[in-house]
Design a protein around this motif. Structure first.
Motif, PDB file in Angstrom:
ATOM      1  N   ARG A  98       0.799  -1.107  -0.063  1.00 37.48           N
ATOM      2  CA  ARG A  98      -0.026   0.000   0.096  1.00 37.48           C
ATOM      3  C   ARG A  98       0.834   1.324   0.096  1.00 37.48           C
ATOM      4  NH1 ARG A  98      -4.578   0.095   4.444  1.00 37.48           N
ATOM      5  NH2 ARG A  98      -5.052   1.744   3.370  1.00 37.48           N
ATOM      6  N   VAL A  99       1.958   1.290   0.679  1.00 37.77           N
ATOM      7  CA  VAL A  99       2.770   2.450   0.870  1.00 37.77           C
ATOM      8  C   VAL A  99       3.480   2.680  -0.610  1.00 37.77           C
ATOM      9  CG1 VAL A  99       4.853   3.108   1.847  1.00 37.77           C
ATOM     10  CG2 VAL A  99       3.254   2.273   3.402  1.00 37.77           C
ATOM     11  N   GLU A 100       3.760   1.792  -0.989  1.00 34.24           N
ATOM     12  CA  GLU A 100       4.505   1.729  -2.435  1.00 34.24           C
ATOM     13  C   GLU A 100       3.606   2.360  -3.410  1.00 34.24           C
ATOM     14  OE1 GLU A 100       6.021  -2.204  -3.103  1.00 34.24           O
ATOM     15  OE2 GLU A 100       7.948  -1.800  -1.935  1.00 34.24           O
ATOM     16  N   ALA A 101       2.366   1.535  -3.450  1.00 34.38           N
ATOM     17  CA  ALA A 101       1.295   2.255  -4.394  1.00 34.38           C
ATOM     18  C   ALA A 101       1.167   3.717  -4.139  1.00 34.38           C
ATOM     19  CB  ALA A 101       0.342   1.552  -4.253  1.00 34.38           C
ATOM     20  N   LEU A 102       1.089   4.139  -2.953  1.00 34.54           N
ATOM     21  CA  LEU A 102       1.049   5.708  -2.638  1.00 34.54           C
ATOM     22  C   LEU A 102       2.235   6.525  -3.090  1.00 34.54           C
ATOM     23  CD1 LEU A 102      -0.817   5.587   0.983  1.00 34.54           C
ATOM     24  CD2 LEU A 102      -1.938   6.151  -1.041  1.00 34.54           C
ATOM     25  N   GLU A 103       3.355   6.100  -2.813  1.00 39.23           N
ATOM     26  CA  GLU A 103       4.678   6.725  -3.254  1.00 39.23           C
ATOM     27  C   GLU A 103       4.853   6.788  -4.788  1.00 39.23           C
ATOM     28  OE1 GLU A 103       7.442   4.610  -1.080  1.00 39.23           O
ATOM     29  OE2 GLU A 103       7.171   6.077   0.717  1.00 39.23           O
ATOM     30  N   HIS A 105       2.210   7.058  -6.790  1.00 36.14           N
ATOM     31  CA  HIS A 105       1.113   7.680  -7.417  1.00 36.14           C
ATOM     32  C   HIS A 105       1.320   9.258  -7.281  1.00 36.14           C
ATOM     33  CE1 HIS A 105      -2.723   7.732  -9.513  1.00 36.14           C
ATOM     34  NE2 HIS A 105      -2.795   8.863  -8.997  1.00 36.14           N
ATOM     35  N   GLY A 106       2.234   9.829  -7.737  1.00 35.02           N
ATOM     36  CA  GLY A 106       2.335  11.113  -7.808  1.00 35.02           C
ATOM     37  C   GLY A 106       1.640  12.029  -8.680  1.00 35.02           C
ATOM     38  N   VAL A 107       1.876  13.222  -9.020  1.00 31.72           N
ATOM     39  CA  VAL A 107       1.080  14.085  -9.863  1.00 31.72           C
ATOM     40  C   VAL A 107       1.658  14.032 -11.388  1.00 31.72           C
ATOM     41  CG1 VAL A 107       0.386  15.871  -8.096  1.00 31.72           C
ATOM     42  CG2 VAL A 107       2.466  16.048  -9.669  1.00 31.72           C
ATOM     43  N   LYS A 108       0.955  13.969 -12.295  1.00 29.38           N
ATOM     44  CA  LYS A 108       1.428  14.054 -13.746  1.00 29.38           C
ATOM     45  C   LYS A 108       0.809  15.139 -14.562  1.00 29.38           C
ATOM     46  CE  LYS A 108       1.824  11.044 -17.522  1.00 29.38           C
ATOM     47  NZ  LYS A 108       1.092   9.520 -18.248  1.00 29.38           N
ATOM     48  N   PHE A 109       1.548  15.838 -15.207  1.00 26.22           N
ATOM     49  CA  PHE A 109       0.971  17.140 -16.267  1.00 26.22           C
ATOM     50  C   PHE A 109       0.532  16.271 -17.254  1.00 26.22           C
ATOM     51  CE2 PHE A 109       1.570  20.346 -19.211  1.00 26.22           C
ATOM     52  CZ  PHE A 109       0.685  21.263 -18.834  1.00 26.22           C
ATOM     53  N   TYR A 169      -9.808  11.571 -16.668  1.00 27.53           N
ATOM     54  CA  TYR A 169      -8.985  11.817 -15.981  1.00 27.53           C
ATOM     55  C   TYR A 169      -8.694  11.158 -14.489  1.00 27.53           C
ATOM     56  CZ  TYR A 169      -8.089  15.515 -19.009  1.00 27.53           C
ATOM     57  OH  TYR A 169      -8.018  16.452 -20.115  1.00 27.53           O
ATOM     58  N   THR A 170      -7.521  10.649 -14.202  1.00 28.01           N
ATOM     59  CA  THR A 170      -7.406  10.040 -12.794  1.00 28.01           C
ATOM     60  C   THR A 170      -6.763  10.805 -11.596  1.00 28.01           C
ATOM     61  OG1 THR A 170      -5.500   8.810 -13.415  1.00 28.01           O
ATOM     62  CG2 THR A 170      -7.466   7.716 -13.853  1.00 28.01           C
ATOM     63  N   ARG A 171      -6.886  10.614 -10.283  1.00 28.26           N
ATOM     64  CA  ARG A 171      -6.288  11.262  -9.479  1.00 28.26           C
ATOM     65  C   ARG A 171      -4.741  11.457  -9.560  1.00 28.26           C
ATOM     66  NH1 ARG A 171      -4.856   9.445  -3.507  1.00 28.26           N
ATOM     67  NH2 ARG A 171      -3.872   8.088  -4.749  1.00 28.26           N
ATOM     68  N   GLY A 172      -4.258  12.781  -9.565  1.00 24.46           N
ATOM     69  CA  GLY A 172      -3.090  12.904  -9.703  1.00 24.46           C
ATOM     70  C   GLY A 172      -2.803  13.582 -11.092  1.00 24.46           C
ATOM     71  N   HIS A 173      -3.502  13.502 -11.859  1.00 28.17           N
ATOM     72  CA  HIS A 173      -3.593  14.349 -13.235  1.00 28.17           C
ATOM     73  C   HIS A 173      -3.487  15.832 -12.925  1.00 28.17           C
ATOM     74  CE1 HIS A 173      -4.437  10.609 -16.174  1.00 28.17           C
ATOM     75  NE2 HIS A 173      -3.246  10.915 -15.720  1.00 28.17           N
ATOM     76  N   VAL A 174      -2.760  16.488 -13.793  1.00 25.85           N
ATOM     77  CA  VAL A 174      -2.842  18.025 -13.656  1.00 25.85           C
ATOM     78  C   VAL A 174      -2.951  18.409 -15.116  1.00 25.85           C
ATOM     79  CG1 VAL A 174      -1.320  20.215 -13.203  1.00 25.85           C
ATOM     80  CG2 VAL A 174      -1.078  18.039 -11.778  1.00 25.85           C
ATOM     81  N   VAL A 175      -3.860  19.522 -15.145  1.00 28.10           N
ATOM     82  CA  VAL A 175      -4.441  20.160 -16.322  1.00 28.10           C
ATOM     83  C   VAL A 175      -4.500  21.507 -16.312  1.00 28.10           C
ATOM     84  CG1 VAL A 175      -5.825  18.352 -16.949  1.00 28.10           C
ATOM     85  CG2 VAL A 175      -6.787  19.973 -15.639  1.00 28.10           C
ATOM     86  N   VAL A 176      -4.364  22.242 -17.296  1.00 24.83           N
ATOM     87  CA  VAL A 176      -4.607  23.544 -17.543  1.00 24.83           C
ATOM     88  C   VAL A 176      -5.847  23.915 -18.165  1.00 24.83           C
ATOM     89  CG1 VAL A 176      -3.644  25.823 -18.546  1.00 24.83           C
ATOM     90  CG2 VAL A 176      -1.988  23.974 -17.738  1.00 24.83           C
ATOM     91  N   GLN A 177      -6.589  24.666 -17.410  1.00 23.56           N
ATOM     92  CA  GLN A 177      -7.735  25.187 -17.995  1.00 23.56           C
ATOM     93  C   GLN A 177      -8.188  26.611 -18.017  1.00 23.56           C
ATOM     94  OE1 GLN A 177     -11.222  24.721 -15.690  1.00 23.56           O
ATOM     95  NE2 GLN A 177     -12.718  25.190 -17.418  1.00 23.56           N
ATOM     96  N   ASP A 178      -8.424  27.490 -18.958  1.00 21.02           N
ATOM     97  CA  ASP A 178      -8.595  28.691 -18.939  1.00 21.02           C
ATOM     98  C   ASP A 178      -7.373  29.514 -17.994  1.00 21.02           C
ATOM     99  OD1 ASP A 178     -11.036  28.434 -20.226  1.00 21.02           O
ATOM    100  OD2 ASP A 178     -12.143  28.403 -18.663  1.00 21.02           O
ATOM    101  N   GLY A 179      -6.175  28.989 -18.443  1.00 23.60           N
ATOM    102  CA  GLY A 179      -5.091  29.711 -17.762  1.00 23.60           C
ATOM    103  C   GLY A 179      -4.701  29.196 -16.166  1.00 23.60           C
ATOM    104  N   SER A 180      -5.446  28.387 -15.726  1.00 22.20           N
ATOM    105  CA  SER A 180      -5.154  27.987 -14.280  1.00 22.20           C
ATOM    106  C   SER A 180      -5.074  26.560 -14.329  1.00 22.20           C
ATOM    107  CB  SER A 180      -6.776  28.106 -13.435  1.00 22.20           C
ATOM    108  OG  SER A 180      -6.702  29.533 -13.266  1.00 22.20           O
ATOM    109  N   TRP A 189      -5.225  22.795 -12.554  1.00 22.08           N
ATOM    110  CA  TRP A 189      -6.030  21.981 -11.754  1.00 22.08           C
ATOM    111  C   TRP A 189      -5.330  20.696 -11.537  1.00 22.08           C
ATOM    112  CZ3 TRP A 189     -10.277  24.457  -9.831  1.00 22.08           C
ATOM    113  CH2 TRP A 189     -10.739  25.456 -10.340  1.00 22.08           C
ATOM    114  N   VAL A 190      -5.553  20.185 -10.229  1.00 18.28           N
ATOM    115  CA  VAL A 190      -5.114  18.793  -9.994  1.00 18.28           C
ATOM    116  C   VAL A 190      -6.296  17.895  -9.694  1.00 18.28           C
ATOM    117  CG1 VAL A 190      -4.519  19.083  -7.616  1.00 18.28           C
ATOM    118  CG2 VAL A 190      -3.385  17.279  -8.705  1.00 18.28           C
ATOM    119  N   CYS A 191      -6.374  16.728 -10.480  1.00 24.95           N
ATOM    120  CA  CYS A 191      -7.507  15.971 -10.315  1.00 24.95           C
ATOM    121  C   CYS A 191      -7.291  15.310  -8.887  1.00 24.95           C
ATOM    122  CB  CYS A 191      -7.563  14.977 -11.294  1.00 24.95           C
ATOM    123  SG  CYS A 191      -9.008  13.668 -11.343  1.00 24.95           S
ATOM    124  N   ILE A 192      -8.301  15.344  -7.823  1.00 21.17           N
ATOM    125  CA  ILE A 192      -8.266  14.623  -6.531  1.00 21.17           C
ATOM    126  C   ILE A 192      -9.164  13.579  -6.431  1.00 21.17           C
ATOM    127  CG2 ILE A 192      -7.627  16.703  -5.472  1.00 21.17           C
ATOM    128  CD1 ILE A 192     -10.546  17.224  -4.623  1.00 21.17           C
TER     129      ILE A 192
END
Length: 111
Positions: free
Chosen positions: A43-48, A50-54, A64-75, A77-80
């Motif tokens: 479980r710890v390895e799976a959490l470690e 799974h970081g963020v991915k632009f 989108y899945t948890r950890g994905h980062v996107v740009v929308q209208d200049g801001s 956002w990270v998928c939680i």
């Protein structure tokens, strides 16, 4: 720890953790501890891992899945929480968290 206690009590009775154990019971207890450790380690390895991915600019037809980062209208956002197609970051705070708010474009600046 509760899982270990429950397993030992199921195998050897309610007072298993309150009395001296036999050699065989010690080995059984170690097997239970090792199994619990291995599950926790996985479980710890799976959490470690799974970081963020632009993933670029937000696309309506993309899932989108948890950890994905996107740009929308200049801001940014990270998928939680996993988001289905069409879940707009700026309108779904259940699935998206604002990472960086869009700034001014600077076109109106007087230098």
């Amino acid at each position: 720890m509760t899982d270990i206690r429950q397993t030992m009590e199921a195998q050897y009775g309610e007072k298993a953790m309150e009395r001296s154990l036999t050699i065989g019971e010690h080995y059984d207890a170690m097997d239970v501890v090792i199994e619990a450790y291995q599950k926790l380690k996985a479980r710890v390895e799976a959490l470690e891992n799974h970081g963020v991915k632009f993933v670029g600019t937000w696309q309506r037809a993309q899932v989108y899945t948890r950890g994905h980062v996107v740009v929308q209208d200049g801001s940014s956002w990270v998928c939680i929480k996993d988001a289905a197609e069409g879940v707009v970051p700026s309108k779904s705070h259940e699935h998206w968290a604002l990472m960086a708010k869009a700034g001014r474009d600077g076109k109106d600046s007087n230098r």
